[in-house]
Scaffold this active site. Structure first.
Site, PDB file in Angstrom:
ATOM      1  N   ILE A   1       0.773  -1.097   0.034  1.00  0.00           N
ATOM      2  CA  ILE A   1      -0.079   0.117  -0.040  1.00  0.00           C
ATOM      3  C   ILE A   1       0.771   1.307   0.066  1.00  0.00           C
ATOM      4  O   ILE A   1       0.212   2.350   0.032  1.00  0.00           O
ATOM      5  CB  ILE A   1      -0.761   0.095   1.180  1.00  0.00           C
ATOM      6  CG1 ILE A   1      -0.242  -0.012   2.606  1.00  0.00           C
ATOM      7  CG2 ILE A   1      -2.054  -1.062   1.191  1.00  0.00           C
ATOM      8  CD1 ILE A   1      -1.001   0.186   3.790  1.00  0.00           C
ATOM      9  N   GLY A   2       2.130   1.392  -0.156  1.00  0.00           N
ATOM     10  CA  GLY A   2       2.996   2.383  -0.027  1.00  0.00           C
ATOM     11  C   GLY A   2       4.503   2.159   0.389  1.00  0.00           C
ATOM     12  O   GLY A   2       4.940   0.782   0.436  1.00  0.00           O
TER      13      GLY A   2
ATOM     14  N   SER B   1      10.493   5.767   4.983  1.00  0.00           N
ATOM     15  CA  SER B   1      11.388   6.052   4.710  1.00  0.00           C
ATOM     16  C   SER B   1      12.625   5.008   5.214  1.00  0.00           C
ATOM     17  O   SER B   1      13.718   5.230   4.667  1.00  0.00           O
ATOM     18  CB  SER B   1      11.918   6.965   6.218  1.00  0.00           C
ATOM     19  OG  SER B   1      11.846   6.243   7.315  1.00  0.00           O
ATOM     20  N   PHE B   2      12.264   3.613   5.096  1.00  0.00           N
ATOM     21  CA  PHE B   2      13.174   2.777   5.001  1.00  0.00           C
ATOM     22  C   PHE B   2      12.638   1.238   4.395  1.00  0.00           C
ATOM     23  O   PHE B   2      13.295   0.319   4.590  1.00  0.00           O
ATOM     24  CB  PHE B   2      13.631   2.439   6.619  1.00  0.00           C
ATOM     25  CG  PHE B   2      12.970   1.366   7.467  1.00  0.00           C
ATOM     26  CD1 PHE B   2      13.205   0.120   7.432  1.00  0.00           C
ATOM     27  CD2 PHE B   2      11.938   1.887   8.090  1.00  0.00           C
ATOM     28  CE1 PHE B   2      12.437  -0.892   8.431  1.00  0.00           C
ATOM     29  CE2 PHE B   2      11.064   1.007   8.784  1.00  0.00           C
ATOM     30  CZ  PHE B   2      11.439  -0.176   8.988  1.00  0.00           C
TER      31      PHE B   2
ATOM     32  N   VAL C   1       5.434  -0.615   2.861  1.00  0.00           N
ATOM     33  CA  VAL C   1       4.545  -0.839   3.466  1.00  0.00           C
ATOM     34  C   VAL C   1       3.222  -1.683   3.042  1.00  0.00           C
ATOM     35  O   VAL C   1       3.042  -1.525   1.823  1.00  0.00           O
ATOM     36  CB  VAL C   1       3.964   0.728   3.933  1.00  0.00           C
ATOM     37  CG1 VAL C   1       2.698   0.414   5.022  1.00  0.00           C
ATOM     38  CG2 VAL C   1       5.027   1.547   4.401  1.00  0.00           C
TER      39      VAL C   1
ATOM     40  N   LYS D   1       5.423  -2.233   7.865  1.00  0.00           N
ATOM     41  CA  LYS D   1       6.684  -1.385   7.027  1.00  0.00           C
ATOM     42  C   LYS D   1       7.759  -2.415   7.067  1.00  0.00           C
ATOM     43  O   LYS D   1       8.240  -2.851   8.338  1.00  0.00           O
ATOM     44  CB  LYS D   1       6.954  -0.196   7.641  1.00  0.00           C
ATOM     45  CG  LYS D   1       8.033   0.394   6.653  1.00  0.00           C
ATOM     46  CD  LYS D   1       8.527   1.882   7.436  1.00  0.00           C
ATOM     47  CE  LYS D   1       7.382   2.819   7.490  1.00  0.00           C
ATOM     48  NZ  LYS D   1       7.823   4.250   8.028  1.00  0.00           N
TER      49      LYS D   1
ATOM     50  N   ASP E   1      10.556  15.221   7.749  1.00  0.00           N
ATOM     51  CA  ASP E   1      10.026  14.856   6.688  1.00  0.00           C
ATOM     52  C   ASP E   1       8.613  15.092   6.453  1.00  0.00           C
ATOM     53  O   ASP E   1       7.734  14.162   5.990  1.00  0.00           O
ATOM     54  CB  ASP E   1      10.263  13.268   6.286  1.00  0.00           C
ATOM     55  CG  ASP E   1      10.342  12.697   4.911  1.00  0.00           C
ATOM     56  OD1 ASP E   1      10.230  13.731   3.685  1.00  0.00           O
ATOM     57  OD2 ASP E   1      10.264  11.485   4.605  1.00  0.00           O
TER      58      ASP E   1
END
Length: 846
Positions: free
Chosen positions: A506-507, A510-511, A514, A528, A639
């Site tokens: 779904i996305g 930053s590391f 997801v 994630k 961010d």
């Protein structure tokens, strides 16, 4: 607490110190909510008296340290203890969700020395400016009234105080009142010759005339006639239809009715000595002298029996003052240690009642009743039990410390129990590259996140912070904020995502990537997973540790919730609450055939509603304000962008992705020798997402909390215009255009309509006011220099005003500077409780 030595007149200093003593550390609001300032740490705890037997006390704005608290019908307020840090005045409504509805009324260098909350207004004494300030209450009160005042109290439609009438005689004072009912209340004290303290509640104010011993009350004739004689002047508490006082010489409570044909007198807690009493509605509470516990009773109960609120911690017996010389009476024995524990080292607490100088009652002082002796014995046994438990606790704590050092409890494996992220000694220094499009990979210039080559500066900074009580509490781990973070196996999370199926993706964060998943207990979560490339492991590890460390200890309605984590071999995974409606970015810039949530409407509600867009911005701003203002030290997200603002099933926005976050300086700003604001910054090479990055940070490597403000300003412009942070024109040719460069000139020129999102409906008149306010706020946020940008508290205040416009509850033509215009309830126009330094007209183009 800031000393009062800046005042020039000795008599005036005595008056202001007396004012500090009159403010309470215990309060009643809404008739049932009881709040107190804890003696061991300065935190405000609140409890509902209606369910005291089966409920626990809730901390407010922890880890902030407070010195006094006051309550009214609709809300409570508390003053920060200061102690060298900027002081705050916070307000919140009574009830279980108070921690999510905090409003900052004031932020300044000097704490207020007195505070009182009425039915719809707040009053405080500013010892630096030497006068009373008011908030809310419509136009019934002056914004600021200069003078030397003590014993500030408020009720329904009035505020009263004692005003010094002779600068050379501190005891010479007169009662002054303000507000719609002020003249009526003040007239009751026209002939009073010697009043040293006031109390107020409901529609009345009361006082004890120390010259005659009579109780004087405003309101109906003879309202104080039923009061017994021999009361201390400083022991009164007034409710809606009753009052209570402290009897000489044993400090026990006596109460009497203020209404009805047959006034009654009763003794709610025989044999129990109190330091002071407070009242609200029909409830009265007292602080027990021997152990600082809280005992309360209701004027409407059949037997007026007192009950101990054991769920509340021991409460400060008074406000801390600089030293014993500030006290008119003696200082409490051991109060120096109490003040140090509560965040005011070097201070003491003054006794409110001067026993030696108090005039005796007409009759010979009676001996304390046997019940008092029995109570003292019971309390002595309790203290012995506390001492035994404390000794056992100290032994267990010592063992825990030994275990920590011997077995590495504080190592990387248990980083989720630490306040700060575990930054590596070299390499990236905790700066992981963001995985989203246009993210800039960053490598730290030094091993220390604070710019010191050998890390000594960072270690020294952290050591000094650990000496503060607030920081010590903050380091107690996530259990002091939320439930312990769960640890999952890789097999459990793989099964939850159908072995990380592409359909579950779904996305990206930053590391890593997801995925949507479902735990065995049925909870939907977002998982994630860090990238598995060996060369990326160090960067992934840094982002993983950063996000886990921050989210394990933070808990706020507008921050994404961390459910758990997995740390197994080379796998690093984080488990979050699932945000059903995805990211704000996906609603503003939908792709063809993009699915948002389970059953998306044909047109996203975000696309078609200005009110919802502003509400989402308001939610996100509150989450960022929490990071900047209530975390110690402040947390800089680094961010802030629309893809990191997630929306749950109820369209509540939450800030997410803390992989790049860092701890900022302890104070967001300070003043130089000339009084100009100086931004405290962290020296750090830039990391974040192109288009949202602060130019000052990107170009000069100066990272401050105002860097997040710039990113949020871009998000606001993105939300208003519907344009991406960086976009190309309709033809697709030429260089990318920044939404800041696109929107700012039109907004400054007063041509906002040229850049508003054409896909949204035409704003209504109220929405047009709201959208304009958001636009001007955004322009301030994206100013080139951080010192010219507003604080997040100011942004929250303006967005609250804008949202109130959308609901049609802002009243009149609003207030362009965020100040109150009067009227409205607490929830609907809470922006009038906020003070902002932003000027939204006349200086936009400077």
């Amino acid at each position: 607490m800031t000393p009062l030595h800046t005042l020039h007149l000795a008599a005036l200093s005595l008056l202001l110190l007396a004012a500090a003593a009159s403010a309470s550390t215990l309060a009643v609001a809404g008739g049932t909510t009881v709040c107190g300032v804890a003696a061991d740490n300065g935190t405000v705890y609140c409890l509902d008296f209606a369910s005291y037997s089966n409920s626990s006390a809730s901390p407010i704005a922890r880890p902030l340290v407070f010195s006094r608290v006051s309550g009214g019908d609709a809300y409570l307020c508390a003053v920060g203890a200061g102690g060298g840090d900027p002081s705050v005045l916070l307000c919140w409504p009574p009830g279980p969700s108070a921690q999510y509805q905090l409003r900052r009324v004031y932020r300044g260098a000097v704490p207020f020395s007195d505070l009182s909350v009425g039915d719809d207004h707040v009053a405080a004494y500013d010892s630096q400016e030497r006068g009373i300030q008011w908030w809310r209450g419509g136009n019934s009160y002056p914004q600021f009234l200069p003078g030397a005042f003590t014993s500030l109290v408020s009720g329904d439609g009035f505020t009263c105080a004692l005003e010094a009438t002779n600068s050379t005689s501190p005891s010479s004072s007169t009662v002054r009142c303000w507000g719609p009912n002020g003249n009526t209340v003040q007239s009751a004290f026209a002939n009073a010759s010697s009043i040293s303290s006031l109390a107020a509640g409901g529609s009345r104010a009361c006082a004890v005339d120390s010259a005659t011993g009579a109780v004087l009350c405003s309101g109906s004739t003879g309202a104080g006639a039923a009061a017994p004689s021999g009361l201390y002047p400083h022991g009164l508490a007034v409710g809606d239809s009753h009052a209570c006082g402290l009897s000489r010489p044993n400090h026990t409570a006596v109460c009497w009715s203020l209404a009805g044909p047959t006034p009654t007198v009763y003794y709610p807690a025989p044999g129990t000595a109190f330091e002071f009493l407070v009242a609200g509605g029909n409830l009265t509470c007292g602080l027990v002298s021997v152990n600082y516990t809280v005992v309360c009773w209701s004027a409407t109960s059949a037997d007026n029996a007192a009950v101990e609120l054991s769920a509340l911690p021991a409460v400060l017996p008074g406000t801390c003052v600089p030293d014993a010389s500030s006290c008119d009476c003696d200082a409490f024995p051991g109060s120096g240690q109490i003040c140090a524990a509560a965040g005011s080292p070097g201070s003491v607490i003054c006794k409110r009642i001067c026993e030696a100088s108090a005039p005796p009652p007409a009759a010979s002082p009676p001996q304390p009743p046997p019940a008092a002796a029995a109570s003292s014995k019971a309390v002595s046994k309790r203290w012995i039990a506390f001492a035994v438990v404390g000794a056992v606790g100290a032994f267990v704590g010592l063992c825990s410390i030994v275990y920590c050092f011997v077995f590495g409890f504080c190592s990387h494996k248990r980083i989720h129990n630490s306040v700060q992220p575990n930054l590596p000694a070299g390499g990236t220094g905790g700066n992981a590259p963001a995985a989203a499009d246009n993210n800039v990979a960053a490598v730290a210039a030094t091993a220390s996140p604070y710019g010191s080559p050998n890390g000594s500066r960072a270690r020294g900074f952290l050591f000094r912070r650990q000496l503060s009580r607030a920081m010590t509490r903050q380091r107690s781990g996530p259990s002091s904020f939320k439930d312990q973070t769960e640890e999952y196996t890789f097999a459990q999370l793989a099964a939850a995502t159908e072995f990380f199926s592409p359909d579950a993706q779904i996305g990206a964060g930053s590391f890593g990537t997801v995925y949507r998943g479902k735990l065995p207990d049925g909870r939907e979560v977002a998982i994630k997973r860090g990238e598995s490339l060996a060369r990326k492991f160090q960067e992934k590890e840094s982002a993983f540790r950063s996000e886990l460390a921050f989210l394990s200890r933070l808990h706020h309605k507008h921050l994404v919730g961390l459910v758990g984590y997995c740390e197994e071999n080379d796998e690093r995974l984080l488990v979050y609450e699932f945000m059903k409606n995805g990211a704000l970015y996906d609603h503003l810039h939908p792709k063809p055939n993009l699915t948002i949530g389970d059953d998306p409407p044909l047109v996203s509600p975000v696309m078609s509603s200005w009110k919802l867009r502003i509400k989402i911005l308001l939610d996100a701003s509150r989450g960022i304000e929490y990071l900047h203002s209530y975390a110690v030290p402040p947390i800089i997200h680094r961010d802030i962008k629309s893809s990191n603002i997630l929306l749950d099933g109820s369209w509540v926005a939450r800030v997410s992705d803390f992989g790049l976050s860092l701890m900022g300086p302890s104070s967001p700003d300070s003043d130089d020798s000339a009084g100009a604001a100086v931004q405290q910054h962290v020296a750090m090479k830039a990391a974040g997402t192109v288009g949202y990055m602060d130019p000052e940070y990107y170009g000069m490597h100066h990272l401050t909390v105002k860097s997040d403000v710039y990113g949020f300003g871009v998000v606001m412009l993105e939300t208003l215009t519907g344009k991406r942070a960086l976009f190309r024109d309709a033809g697709g040719g030429g260089d990318p255009v920044s939404v800041v460069d696109y929107a700012q000139p039109s907004i400054v020129a007063g041509e906002l309509g040229k850049v508003l999102d054409g896909r949204a409906p035409e704003p209504t008149p109220n929405e047009a006011e709201a959208v304009e306010l958001v636009a001007y706020t955004a322009v301030h946020c994206v100013r080139l220099e951080g010192k010219d940008r507003p604080a997040m508290a100011d942004i929250v205040a303006n967005l609250e005003t804008a949202f109130a416009f959308c609901e049609g509850s802002a009243g009149g033509n609003g207030s362009r500077d965020g100040r109150a215009t009067g009227g409205g309830g607490y929830r609907n126009s809470s922006s009038s409780l906020s003070m902002t330094s932003m000027e939204l007209s006349g200086r936009i183009g400077e």
